[in-house]
Motif scaffolding. Structure first.
Motif, PDB file in Angstrom:
ATOM      1  N   MET A 100      47.029  59.061  34.754  1.00  0.00           N
ATOM      2  CA  MET A 100      46.814  59.390  36.143  1.00  0.00           C
ATOM      3  C   MET A 100      46.127  58.198  36.824  1.00  0.00           C
ATOM      4  SD  MET A 100      44.472  62.415  37.678  1.00  0.00           S
ATOM      5  CE  MET A 100      45.534  63.457  38.623  1.00  0.00           C
ATOM      6  N   PHE A 101      46.545  57.886  38.018  1.00  0.00           N
ATOM      7  CA  PHE A 101      45.983  56.773  38.791  1.00  0.00           C
ATOM      8  C   PHE A 101      44.741  57.244  39.531  1.00  0.00           C
ATOM      9  CE2 PHE A 101      45.797  54.522  42.932  1.00  0.00           C
ATOM     10  CZ  PHE A 101      45.457  53.275  42.438  1.00  0.00           C
ATOM     11  N   THR A 102      43.631  56.482  39.356  1.00  0.00           N
ATOM     12  CA  THR A 102      42.398  56.774  40.067  1.00  0.00           C
ATOM     13  C   THR A 102      42.024  55.558  40.900  1.00  0.00           C
ATOM     14  OG1 THR A 102      41.685  58.118  38.192  1.00  0.00           O
ATOM     15  CG2 THR A 102      40.002  57.511  39.812  1.00  0.00           C
ATOM     16  N   PRO A 103      42.190  55.627  42.225  1.00  0.00           N
ATOM     17  CA  PRO A 103      41.862  54.471  43.061  1.00  0.00           C
ATOM     18  C   PRO A 103      40.366  54.161  43.044  1.00  0.00           C
ATOM     19  CG  PRO A 103      42.534  56.338  44.425  1.00  0.00           C
ATOM     20  CD  PRO A 103      42.662  56.764  42.992  1.00  0.00           C
ATOM     21  N   THR A 104      40.036  52.869  43.157  1.00  0.00           N
ATOM     22  CA  THR A 104      38.638  52.440  43.225  1.00  0.00           C
ATOM     23  C   THR A 104      38.466  51.491  44.400  1.00  0.00           C
ATOM     24  OG1 THR A 104      38.988  50.533  41.803  1.00  0.00           O
ATOM     25  CG2 THR A 104      38.408  52.592  40.707  1.00  0.00           C
ATOM     26  N   ASN A 105      37.222  51.287  44.801  1.00  0.00           N
ATOM     27  CA  ASN A 105      36.931  50.379  45.911  1.00  0.00           C
ATOM     28  C   ASN A 105      36.692  48.947  45.461  1.00  0.00           C
ATOM     29  OD1 ASN A 105      37.152  52.404  47.804  1.00  0.00           O
ATOM     30  ND2 ASN A 105      35.005  52.982  47.627  1.00  0.00           N
ATOM     31  N   THR A 106      36.548  48.742  44.157  1.00  0.00           N
ATOM     32  CA  THR A 106      36.336  47.403  43.612  1.00  0.00           C
ATOM     33  C   THR A 106      37.190  47.230  42.366  1.00  0.00           C
ATOM     34  OG1 THR A 106      34.485  48.134  42.246  1.00  0.00           O
ATOM     35  CG2 THR A 106      33.933  47.300  44.437  1.00  0.00           C
ATOM     36  N   ALA A 107      37.417  45.986  41.996  1.00  0.00           N
ATOM     37  CA  ALA A 107      38.191  45.691  40.792  1.00  0.00           C
ATOM     38  C   ALA A 107      37.383  46.060  39.555  1.00  0.00           C
ATOM     39  CB  ALA A 107      38.553  44.216  40.752  1.00  0.00           C
ATOM     40  N   LEU A 108      38.067  46.559  38.569  1.00  0.00           N
ATOM     41  CA  LEU A 108      37.422  46.829  37.284  1.00  0.00           C
ATOM     42  C   LEU A 108      37.237  45.505  36.553  1.00  0.00           C
ATOM     43  CD1 LEU A 108      39.556  49.925  36.195  1.00  0.00           C
ATOM     44  CD2 LEU A 108      37.255  49.923  37.188  1.00  0.00           C
ATOM     45  N   PRO A 109      36.263  45.406  35.671  1.00  0.00           N
ATOM     46  CA  PRO A 109      36.098  44.157  34.916  1.00  0.00           C
ATOM     47  C   PRO A 109      37.309  43.930  34.018  1.00  0.00           C
ATOM     48  CG  PRO A 109      34.524  45.832  34.174  1.00  0.00           C
ATOM     49  CD  PRO A 109      35.274  46.410  35.334  1.00  0.00           C
ATOM     50  N   PRO A 110      37.709  42.674  33.821  1.00  0.00           N
ATOM     51  CA  PRO A 110      38.882  42.405  32.978  1.00  0.00           C
ATOM     52  C   PRO A 110      38.623  42.835  31.533  1.00  0.00           C
ATOM     53  CG  PRO A 110      37.775  40.359  33.594  1.00  0.00           C
ATOM     54  CD  PRO A 110      37.097  41.455  34.332  1.00  0.00           C
ATOM     55  N   ASP A 111      39.692  43.245  30.860  1.00  0.00           N
ATOM     56  CA  ASP A 111      39.580  43.630  29.451  1.00  0.00           C
ATOM     57  C   ASP A 111      40.120  42.534  28.539  1.00  0.00           C
ATOM     58  OD1 ASP A 111      42.286  43.845  29.884  1.00  0.00           O
ATOM     59  OD2 ASP A 111      42.493  45.826  28.963  1.00  0.00           O
ATOM     60  N   PHE A 112      39.979  41.262  28.968  1.00  0.00           N
ATOM     61  CA  PHE A 112      40.505  40.115  28.232  1.00  0.00           C
ATOM     62  C   PHE A 112      39.613  38.913  28.503  1.00  0.00           C
ATOM     63  CE2 PHE A 112      42.581  40.647  32.328  1.00  0.00           C
ATOM     64  CZ  PHE A 112      42.312  39.445  32.954  1.00  0.00           C
ATOM     65  N   ASP A 113      39.766  37.871  27.682  1.00  0.00           N
ATOM     66  CA  ASP A 113      39.017  36.632  27.913  1.00  0.00           C
ATOM     67  C   ASP A 113      39.915  35.610  28.599  1.00  0.00           C
ATOM     68  OD1 ASP A 113      40.654  35.532  25.918  1.00  0.00           O
ATOM     69  OD2 ASP A 113      39.081  35.564  24.400  1.00  0.00           O
ATOM     70  N   SER A 114      39.344  34.473  28.991  1.00  0.00           N
ATOM     71  CA  SER A 114      40.098  33.473  29.756  1.00  0.00           C
ATOM     72  C   SER A 114      41.237  32.874  28.931  1.00  0.00           C
ATOM     73  CB  SER A 114      39.172  32.376  30.282  1.00  0.00           C
ATOM     74  OG  SER A 114      38.517  31.723  29.230  1.00  0.00           O
TER      75      SER A 114
END
Length: 169
Positions: free
Chosen positions: A1-15
């Motif tokens: 299910m899609f849950t909209p947010t007002n900010t980006a979530l932190p990435p789940d990966f490294d550079s």
């Protein structure tokens, strides 16, 4: 299910993972050129080139916010985006190097505003430096194209960390 947010979530990966994923996108190679007030020519290799709009004719490219040439490109009114041809890998490497005079041995002509257009480039776009947008660790430059030309030859392409010709894709 899609849950909209007002900010980006932190990435789940490294550079490193992000860079690898980005390498799957084949890009053309450009050399962006301009001239300092004292007449010195300046150029750098960039693969972050894209079209923005046909009317008005706009293109974009980006430059790292720690680049020594950032103040020059931010302050100059014009620059040229040279799209390298398949046989110009040496120019991509030369303009990406830390060589003091990157134009040494390079053939070019001057645009109507006196900026270098690299001889043999697959295409070139002379741009008015319309706007700049700092984003993350880069500055995005939007140029309004005043002149352009194409030689209809295969471009130099960068994919998975390697230079290729478009015929090899």
């Amino acid at each position: 299910m899609f849950t909209p947010t007002n900010t980006a979530l932190p990435p789940d990966f490294d550079s490193r993972h992000f860079r690898h994923a980005l390498s799957q996108f084949a890009t053309g190679i450009t050399v962006i050129t301009t001239r300092l007030e004292d007449g010195t020519l300046l150029g750098l290799t960039a693969s972050s080139f894209n079209s923005v709009s046909l009317d008005p004719p706009l293109v974009l490219w980006s430059l790292g916010d720690r680049a020594q040439s950032l103040s020059v490109f931010t302050g100059n009114s014009h620059y040229v985006v040279n799209v390298l041809a398949a046989d110009q890998r040496h120019l991509a490497e030369q303009f990406a190097s830390r060589t003091e005079n990157r134009f040494q041995g390079v053939e070019y002509t001057l645009s109507r505003t006196g900026l270098p257009i690299l001889k043999g480039a697959s295409a070139w776009f002379e741009c008015f430096n319309r706007s700049r947008y700092p984003e993350g660790d880069h500055v995005i430059f939007v140029g309004e194209v005043e002149q352009c030309a194409a030689l209809d030859q295969a471009p130099l392409v960068f994919h998975q960390g390697q230079f290729l010709t478009s015929k090899a894709l």
